[in-house]
Design a protein around this motif. Structure first.
Motif, PDB file in Angstrom:
ATOM      1  N   GLU A 164      30.156  37.242  48.309  1.00 31.54           N
ATOM      2  CA  GLU A 164      29.679  35.924  47.880  1.00 31.54           C
ATOM      3  C   GLU A 164      28.438  35.483  48.642  1.00 31.54           C
ATOM      4  O   GLU A 164      27.666  34.636  48.170  1.00 31.54           O
ATOM      5  CB  GLU A 164      30.783  34.875  48.045  1.00 31.54           C
ATOM      6  N   ASP A 165      28.252  36.022  49.837  1.00 33.35           N
ATOM      7  CA  ASP A 165      27.089  35.661  50.643  1.00 33.35           C
ATOM      8  C   ASP A 165      25.891  36.575  50.357  1.00 33.35           C
ATOM      9  O   ASP A 165      24.738  36.138  50.422  1.00 33.35           O
ATOM     10  CB  ASP A 165      27.432  35.731  52.133  1.00 33.35           C
ATOM     11  N   PHE A 166      26.181  37.833  50.039  1.00 31.45           N
ATOM     12  CA  PHE A 166      25.100  38.781  49.781  1.00 31.45           C
ATOM     13  C   PHE A 166      24.512  38.604  48.380  1.00 31.45           C
ATOM     14  O   PHE A 166      23.288  38.579  48.206  1.00 31.45           O
ATOM     15  CB  PHE A 166      25.598  40.220  49.953  1.00 31.45           C
ATOM     16  N   PHE A 167      25.384  38.456  47.392  1.00 30.16           N
ATOM     17  CA  PHE A 167      24.919  38.293  46.013  1.00 30.16           C
ATOM     18  C   PHE A 167      24.760  36.814  45.669  1.00 30.16           C
ATOM     19  O   PHE A 167      25.375  35.939  46.282  1.00 30.16           O
ATOM     20  CB  PHE A 167      25.899  38.948  45.037  1.00 30.16           C
ATOM     21  N   GLY A 168      23.959  36.538  44.653  1.00 29.77           N
ATOM     22  CA  GLY A 168      23.742  35.158  44.254  1.00 29.77           C
ATOM     23  C   GLY A 168      24.916  34.566  43.507  1.00 29.77           C
ATOM     24  O   GLY A 168      25.193  33.364  43.601  1.00 29.77           O
ATOM     25  N   ARG A 169      25.617  35.415  42.751  1.00 32.79           N
ATOM     26  CA  ARG A 169      26.780  34.980  41.975  1.00 32.79           C
ATOM     27  C   ARG A 169      27.724  36.169  41.846  1.00 32.79           C
ATOM     28  O   ARG A 169      27.268  37.295  41.616  1.00 32.79           O
ATOM     29  CB  ARG A 169      26.331  34.493  40.592  1.00 32.79           C
ATOM     30  N   VAL A 170      29.024  35.929  41.997  1.00 37.76           N
ATOM     31  CA  VAL A 170      30.019  37.009  41.954  1.00 37.76           C
ATOM     32  C   VAL A 170      31.120  36.651  40.971  1.00 37.76           C
ATOM     33  O   VAL A 170      31.591  35.510  40.937  1.00 37.76           O
ATOM     34  CB  VAL A 170      30.620  37.255  43.356  1.00 37.76           C
ATOM     35  N   GLY A 171      31.535  37.631  40.166  1.00 34.85           N
ATOM     36  CA  GLY A 171      32.620  37.402  39.213  1.00 34.85           C
ATOM     37  C   GLY A 171      33.499  38.620  39.053  1.00 34.85           C
ATOM     38  O   GLY A 171      33.329  39.640  39.744  1.00 34.85           O
ATOM     39  N   PHE A 172      34.452  38.521  38.128  1.00 39.38           N
ATOM     40  CA  PHE A 172      35.388  39.598  37.833  1.00 39.38           C
ATOM     41  C   PHE A 172      35.442  39.800  36.317  1.00 39.38           C
ATOM     42  O   PHE A 172      35.765  38.874  35.575  1.00 39.38           O
ATOM     43  CB  PHE A 172      36.786  39.264  38.356  1.00 39.38           C
ATOM     44  N   SER A 173      35.142  41.004  35.873  1.00 39.31           N
ATOM     45  CA  SER A 173      35.099  41.279  34.438  1.00 39.31           C
ATOM     46  C   SER A 173      36.485  41.476  33.836  1.00 39.31           C
ATOM     47  O   SER A 173      36.693  41.224  32.661  1.00 39.31           O
ATOM     48  CB  SER A 173      34.263  42.531  34.177  1.00 39.31           C
ATOM     49  N   GLY A 174      37.425  41.989  34.635  1.00 35.03           N
ATOM     50  CA  GLY A 174      38.773  42.259  34.140  1.00 35.03           C
ATOM     51  C   GLY A 174      39.092  43.736  34.024  1.00 35.03           C
ATOM     52  O   GLY A 174      40.207  44.161  34.294  1.00 35.03           O
ATOM     53  N   ASP A 175      38.111  44.560  33.624  1.00 37.09           N
ATOM     54  CA  ASP A 175      38.346  46.012  33.572  1.00 37.09           C
ATOM     55  C   ASP A 175      37.011  46.745  33.608  1.00 37.09           C
ATOM     56  O   ASP A 175      35.945  46.157  33.448  1.00 37.09           O
ATOM     57  CB  ASP A 175      39.186  46.419  32.353  1.00 37.09           C
ATOM     58  N   HIS A 176      37.089  48.050  33.800  1.00 41.16           N
ATOM     59  CA  HIS A 176      35.879  48.856  33.989  1.00 41.16           C
ATOM     60  C   HIS A 176      34.997  48.901  32.745  1.00 41.16           C
ATOM     61  O   HIS A 176      33.767  48.831  32.842  1.00 41.16           O
ATOM     62  CB  HIS A 176      36.266  50.276  34.407  1.00 41.16           C
ATOM     63  N   SER A 177      35.611  49.052  31.588  1.00 41.64           N
ATOM     64  CA  SER A 177      34.838  49.108  30.344  1.00 41.64           C
ATOM     65  C   SER A 177      34.050  47.819  30.137  1.00 41.64           C
ATOM     66  O   SER A 177      32.894  47.832  29.699  1.00 41.64           O
ATOM     67  CB  SER A 177      35.766  49.348  29.148  1.00 41.64           C
ATOM     68  N   GLN A 178      34.690  46.701  30.470  1.00 39.40           N
ATOM     69  CA  GLN A 178      34.023  45.411  30.324  1.00 39.40           C
ATOM     70  C   GLN A 178      32.890  45.259  31.330  1.00 39.40           C
ATOM     71  O   GLN A 178      31.835  44.688  31.010  1.00 39.40           O
ATOM     72  CB  GLN A 178      35.040  44.273  30.477  1.00 39.40           C
ATOM     73  N   THR A 179      33.066  45.772  32.532  1.00 39.75           N
ATOM     74  CA  THR A 179      31.982  45.747  33.521  1.00 39.75           C
ATOM     75  C   THR A 179      30.754  46.457  32.970  1.00 39.75           C
ATOM     76  O   THR A 179      29.628  45.950  33.061  1.00 39.75           O
ATOM     77  CB  THR A 179      32.423  46.413  34.839  1.00 39.75           C
ATOM     78  N   LEU A 180      30.972  47.624  32.391  1.00 46.81           N
ATOM     79  CA  LEU A 180      29.861  48.385  31.824  1.00 46.81           C
ATOM     80  C   LEU A 180      29.168  47.602  30.712  1.00 46.81           C
ATOM     81  O   LEU A 180      27.932  47.511  30.666  1.00 46.81           O
ATOM     82  CB  LEU A 180      30.364  49.730  31.302  1.00 46.81           C
ATOM     83  N   ARG A 181      29.961  47.004  29.833  1.00 41.65           N
ATOM     84  CA  ARG A 181      29.382  46.240  28.728  1.00 41.65           C
ATOM     85  C   ARG A 181      28.574  45.037  29.230  1.00 41.65           C
ATOM     86  O   ARG A 181      27.487  44.742  28.730  1.00 41.65           O
ATOM     87  CB  ARG A 181      30.486  45.777  27.770  1.00 41.65           C
ATOM     88  N   LEU A 182      29.124  44.324  30.207  1.00 40.07           N
ATOM     89  CA  LEU A 182      28.470  43.108  30.695  1.00 40.07           C
ATOM     90  C   LEU A 182      27.174  43.395  31.451  1.00 40.07           C
ATOM     91  O   LEU A 182      26.197  42.655  31.330  1.00 40.07           O
ATOM     92  CB  LEU A 182      29.434  42.319  31.582  1.00 40.07           C
ATOM     93  N   VAL A 183      27.184  44.467  32.239  1.00 33.46           N
ATOM     94  CA  VAL A 183      25.952  44.831  32.949  1.00 33.46           C
ATOM     95  C   VAL A 183      24.919  45.354  31.951  1.00 33.46           C
ATOM     96  O   VAL A 183      23.732  45.028  32.035  1.00 33.46           O
ATOM     97  CB  VAL A 183      26.240  45.870  34.053  1.00 33.46           C
ATOM     98  N   ALA A 184      25.358  46.129  30.984  1.00 29.32           N
ATOM     99  CA  ALA A 184      24.436  46.657  29.975  1.00 29.32           C
ATOM    100  C   ALA A 184      23.782  45.533  29.171  1.00 29.32           C
ATOM    101  O   ALA A 184      22.597  45.616  28.809  1.00 29.32           O
ATOM    102  CB  ALA A 184      25.175  47.605  29.034  1.00 29.32           C
ATOM    103  N   SER A 185      24.535  44.466  28.926  1.00 26.03           N
ATOM    104  CA  SER A 185      24.005  43.352  28.133  1.00 26.03           C
ATOM    105  C   SER A 185      23.113  42.422  28.952  1.00 26.03           C
ATOM    106  O   SER A 185      22.382  41.604  28.384  1.00 26.03           O
ATOM    107  CB  SER A 185      25.156  42.525  27.545  1.00 26.03           C
ATOM    108  N   GLY A 186      23.200  42.527  30.283  1.00 29.08           N
ATOM    109  CA  GLY A 186      22.426  41.640  31.143  1.00 29.08           C
ATOM    110  C   GLY A 186      23.169  40.383  31.542  1.00 29.08           C
ATOM    111  O   GLY A 186      22.629  39.544  32.264  1.00 29.08           O
TER     112      GLY A 186
END
Length: 287
Positions: A164-186
């Motif tokens: 939380e201190d290193f990054f500007g905003r931190v969250g949780f996607s819920g699963d790995h596939s969703q992480t990939l989708r969310l980062v790919a979408s920006g």
């Protein structure tokens, strides 16, 4: 007047433990590290395989979250589970004599990929991506080993700061596939996910890998495991846990293994996951 035999049997059944009335079904679950459709495709086939190998009915029980998988195991709703490293430790702490019996060959040396949207300008390096400071970042599930525990551990080790201190905003996607989708979408600039999910996406030609690229890989650690309750021998007969272990290790159908994806399953023990337990305690993710 003679009582019909079927009434006698019905009355007897009411006095017997539920498990003794019929051959027990072995229920198993898995942490939902991908979308539910893909999980069902994977594990319904595994249930059929185990049914044939063990000679008892085996059914897959889907769950909605990592904690739900641990709860189902603790409450005896499932007796066998495909856990991540951390969720496996959590489950074994809650169920007496529960033990890890198998892991994928790849789970001895698992890694997490840090990925970034191509618009960030971040590129792959052997060094931790310090240039990601101030960017938005998403973990996977809150109790995922590869999607949260180990990424957070290395963020703290490499930067000397909490995520939380290193990054500007931190969250949780819920699963790995969703992480990939969310980062790919920006939606998130940077994320951390299971290497096998990303590699599978590359093999499948998924469009997400065009805009979400690997920027860093963690050092290896132990991860996924099959864990079984300590009371299964009392229910299905002496040596049943060992039979389940042998069936899992003997799983050599390429279609079944590719679905995980794993090249093979090998024997595992609770001691293999001592490093995960230690880090889980350090990060206050174990009760």
């Amino acid at each position: 007047m003679r009582t019909p035999i079927r009434l006698l049997l019905s009355a007897l059944a009411l006095t017997l433990p539920i498990a003794a009335q019929a051959q027990d079904t072995l229920y198993f679950s898995a942490i939902p590290d991908e979308d539910e459709t893909r999980l069902s495709e994977r594990f319904d086939k595994v249930a059929d395989y185990l049914t044939n190998e063990l000679g008892v009915p085996v059914e897959f029980v889907p769950v909605k979250s990592y904690p739900a998988a641990v709860t189902a195991f603790r409450n005896d709703q499932v007796q066998l589970a495909w856990f991540g490293g951390l969720s496996g430790v959590q489950a074994r702490m809650l169920v007496p004599d529960a033990r890890a019996i198998a892991q994928g060959d790849e789970d001895q040396n698992f890694v997490t990929y840090f990925i970034a949207n191509t618009k960030t300008g971040l590129t792959e390096s052997d060094d931790f991506p310090m240039a990601a400071k101030g960017m938005s970042f998403t973990f996977g599930a809150k109790t995922s080993t590869s999607g949260r525990l180990m990424p957070e551990y290395h963020i703290r080790e490499e930067t000397g700061q909490a995520p939380e201190d290193f990054f500007g905003r931190v969250g949780f996607s819920g699963d790995h596939s969703q992480t990939l989708r969310l980062v790919a979408s920006g939606a998130w600039q940077v994320g951390a996910l299971n290497f096998s999910v990303y590699d599978q996406a590359v093999s499948d030609g998924a469009p997400e890998v065009e805009t979400a690229r690997i920027i860093w890989k963690t050092p290896p650690y132990p991860d996924y495991n099959w864990t079984i309750r300590g009371d299964v021998d009392a229910r299905w007969g002496e040596g049943f846990a060992d039979r389940v272990q042998a069936a899992l290790i003997g799983m050599d159908d390429p279609d079944l293994l590719t679905a995980f994806p794993r090249s093979a399953f090998i024997a595992a023990t609770n001691d293999d996951y001592a490093p995960i337990e230690t880090i889980g305690q350090q990060l206050d993710l174990l009760e």
